[in-house]
Design a protein around this motif. Sequence first.
Motif, mmCIF file in Angstrom:
data_model
loop_
_atom_site.group_PDB
_atom_site.id
_atom_site.type_symbol
_atom_site.label_atom_id
_atom_site.label_comp_id
_atom_site.label_asym_id
_atom_site.label_seq_id
_atom_site.Cartn_x
_atom_site.Cartn_y
_atom_site.Cartn_z
ATOM 1 N N ILE A 132 0.842 -1.269 -0.209
ATOM 2 C CA ILE A 132 -0.101 0.157 -0.036
ATOM 3 C C ILE A 132 0.779 1.215 -0.084
ATOM 4 N N TRP A 133 0.592 2.303 -0.787
ATOM 5 C CA TRP A 133 1.704 3.330 -1.134
ATOM 6 C C TRP A 133 0.940 4.478 -0.720
ATOM 7 N N TYR A 134 1.599 5.601 -0.479
ATOM 8 C CA TYR A 134 1.254 6.912 -0.415
ATOM 9 C C TYR A 134 2.414 7.867 -0.876
ATOM 10 N N THR A 135 2.560 7.954 -2.065
ATOM 11 C CA THR A 135 3.805 8.336 -2.900
ATOM 12 C C THR A 135 3.595 9.569 -3.768
ATOM 13 N N LYS A 136 4.934 10.129 -4.106
ATOM 14 C CA LYS A 136 4.815 11.390 -5.096
ATOM 15 C C LYS A 136 4.444 10.742 -6.472
ATOM 16 N N ASP A 137 4.937 9.916 -6.859
ATOM 17 C CA ASP A 137 4.547 9.474 -8.071
ATOM 18 C C ASP A 137 3.735 8.223 -8.136
ATOM 19 N N ARG A 138 2.854 8.197 -9.104
ATOM 20 C CA ARG A 138 1.728 7.203 -9.460
ATOM 21 C C ARG A 138 1.999 6.483 -10.917
ATOM 22 N N MET A 139 1.569 5.195 -10.967
ATOM 23 C CA MET A 139 1.631 4.287 -12.122
ATOM 24 C C MET A 139 3.096 4.096 -12.875
ATOM 25 N N GLN A 140 3.841 3.805 -11.681
ATOM 26 C CA GLN A 140 5.115 3.808 -12.167
ATOM 27 C C GLN A 140 5.569 2.300 -12.084
ATOM 28 N N PRO A 141 5.324 1.083 -12.845
ATOM 29 C CA PRO A 141 5.899 -0.155 -12.486
ATOM 30 C C PRO A 141 7.037 -0.406 -12.290
ATOM 31 N N GLY A 142 7.597 -1.308 -11.318
ATOM 32 C CA GLY A 142 8.912 -1.518 -10.847
ATOM 33 C C GLY A 142 8.940 -2.750 -10.039
ATOM 34 N N PRO A 143 10.087 -3.068 -9.425
ATOM 35 C CA PRO A 143 10.363 -4.257 -8.860
ATOM 36 C C PRO A 143 9.907 -4.249 -7.399
ATOM 37 N N VAL A 144 9.536 -3.319 -6.765
ATOM 38 C CA VAL A 144 9.095 -3.187 -5.369
ATOM 39 C C VAL A 144 7.551 -3.437 -5.269
ATOM 40 N N PHE A 145 7.225 -4.754 -5.242
ATOM 41 C CA PHE A 145 5.671 -5.310 -5.200
ATOM 42 C C PHE A 145 5.175 -4.533 -6.323
ATOM 43 N N GLY A 146 5.812 -4.250 -7.502
ATOM 44 C CA GLY A 146 4.924 -4.061 -8.654
ATOM 45 C C GLY A 146 5.138 -2.580 -8.906
ATOM 46 N N ASN A 147 5.739 -1.773 -7.940
ATOM 47 C CA ASN A 147 5.908 -0.388 -7.920
ATOM 48 C C ASN A 147 7.537 -0.091 -8.192
ATOM 49 N N MET A 148 7.700 1.295 -8.648
ATOM 50 C CA MET A 148 9.203 1.687 -8.863
ATOM 51 C C MET A 148 9.930 1.695 -7.470
ATOM 52 N N ASP A 149 11.236 1.460 -7.769
ATOM 53 C CA ASP A 149 12.334 1.404 -6.498
ATOM 54 C C ASP A 149 12.547 2.947 -6.388
ATOM 55 N N LYS A 150 13.387 3.090 -5.295
ATOM 56 C CA LYS A 150 13.421 4.620 -5.104
ATOM 57 C C LYS A 150 12.427 5.554 -5.047
ATOM 58 N N PHE A 151 11.516 4.810 -4.565
ATOM 59 C CA PHE A 151 10.056 5.850 -4.461
ATOM 60 C C PHE A 151 10.308 6.931 -3.485
ATOM 61 N N VAL A 152 9.391 8.023 -3.577
ATOM 62 C CA VAL A 152 9.268 9.118 -2.655
ATOM 63 C C VAL A 152 8.056 8.971 -1.930
ATOM 64 N N GLY A 153 7.978 8.741 -0.894
ATOM 65 C CA GLY A 153 6.922 8.645 0.272
ATOM 66 C C GLY A 153 6.806 7.464 1.190
ATOM 67 N N LEU A 154 5.687 6.934 1.305
ATOM 68 C CA LEU A 154 5.463 5.890 2.388
ATOM 69 C C LEU A 154 5.158 4.519 1.508
ATOM 70 N N GLY A 155 5.518 3.454 1.963
ATOM 71 C CA GLY A 155 5.358 2.019 1.581
ATOM 72 C C GLY A 155 5.047 1.022 2.626
ATOM 73 N N VAL A 156 3.902 0.545 2.598
ATOM 74 C CA VAL A 156 3.495 -0.637 3.705
ATOM 75 C C VAL A 156 3.467 -1.826 2.751
ATOM 76 N N PHE A 157 4.360 -2.687 3.355
ATOM 77 C CA PHE A 157 4.270 -4.127 2.349
ATOM 78 C C PHE A 157 3.887 -5.267 3.353
ATOM 79 N N VAL A 158 3.080 -6.155 2.637
ATOM 80 C CA VAL A 158 2.645 -7.357 3.236
ATOM 81 C C VAL A 158 3.205 -8.453 2.504
ATOM 82 N N ASP A 159 4.353 -8.686 3.120
ATOM 83 C CA ASP A 159 5.514 -9.622 2.393
ATOM 84 C C ASP A 159 5.240 -11.002 2.944
ATOM 85 N N THR A 160 4.830 -11.965 1.842
ATOM 86 C CA THR A 160 4.378 -13.123 2.098
ATOM 87 C C THR A 160 5.476 -14.410 2.096
ATOM 88 N N TYR A 161 6.562 -13.822 1.397
ATOM 89 C CA TYR A 161 7.475 -14.880 1.112
ATOM 90 C C TYR A 161 9.041 -14.438 1.634
#
Length: 348
Positions: A132-161
């Motif tokens: 779940i994200w609260y970030t400056k940029d949106r719609m930027q696919p990448g390796p971090v659970f489907g979002n861009m790396d080096k994001f600007v903002g908050l990321g909450v991760f539900v990591d299952t593996y």
Amino acid sequence: MAVTLRSSGWWQHWRRRWSARDGSRILLLLLLLGSGQGPRQVGAGQAFEYLKREHSLSKPYQGVGTGSSSLWNLMGNAMVMTQYIRLTPDMQSKQGALWNRVPCFLRDWELQVHFKIHGQGKKNLHGDGLAIWYTKDRMQPGPVFGNMDKFVGLGVFVDTYPNEEKQQERVFPYISVMVNNGSLSYDHERDGRPTELGGCTAIVRNLHYDTFLVIRYAKRHLTIMMDIDGKHEWRDCLEVPGVRLPRGYYFGTSSITGDLSDNHDVISLKLFELTVERTPEEEKLHRDVFLPSVDNMKLPEMTVPMQPLSGLALFLIVFFSLVFSVFAIVIGVILYNKWQEHSRKRFY
């Protein structure tokens, strides 16, 4: 560990102090309750919540799509179903996301996420989770659970593996939190541990009851709670003071699968504005910021890459460099000739 009732009667969630004489206020409350936008007390004498529909999502998922008129945009393999929005199916090498198109300018807020993670994989043969994200940029696919790396903002991760094989003290699935100013990379090999603010174990996979996560940001405090036991209670996960998040960022959620997979479904996202009282001293301390940060945690300075020079700029640089070189040579020749002439006069 503190436990807060999530649902103990609708009046406990919506109660406020009303005098018997104040019929207009009671009427207003009833109207707000009927519209689904009324206040909800979240702390005794501390805060009330107001649902913000422009940042919320629920069935039948109207306003979700890929067009510019939608409040929520889908990306990748995400698709709308009748009972949920599936970010990724239980298939390898898929990624999907759902992003709000409206930037959030609330000062204090609470995001409630109703989600479900399930699939055919057995123990440790499923992945990878959702964010779940609260970030400056949106719609930027990448390796971090489907979002861009080096994001600007908050990321909450539900990591299952668990990717880090040597770790023993952490039980997965695991919820972790990261605040980034654009300078940090998420370390997949170590499950994000070098940059996380904290986290907790959350057994959320293949459950037969609803699972919820709440992210509350109020008075520079970030709180994560969960309701994953089927008891309709919020259970604390972590609380981090001194978190500074700018306003005007976007909410979103994303997921990715690799060699392992799962169904990652979002049933609803509900954002509430919190009305929180502040002292004059807190008003001075809680001014708007322009980059995310955490008190007592040094984030590396974000380096801005140099923009490549245009053809005209490159031509002008070369041209003026040549002119300067020619000018310097001419001046040098003139000075040398004068020196030679002065030397001959002294000789005679």
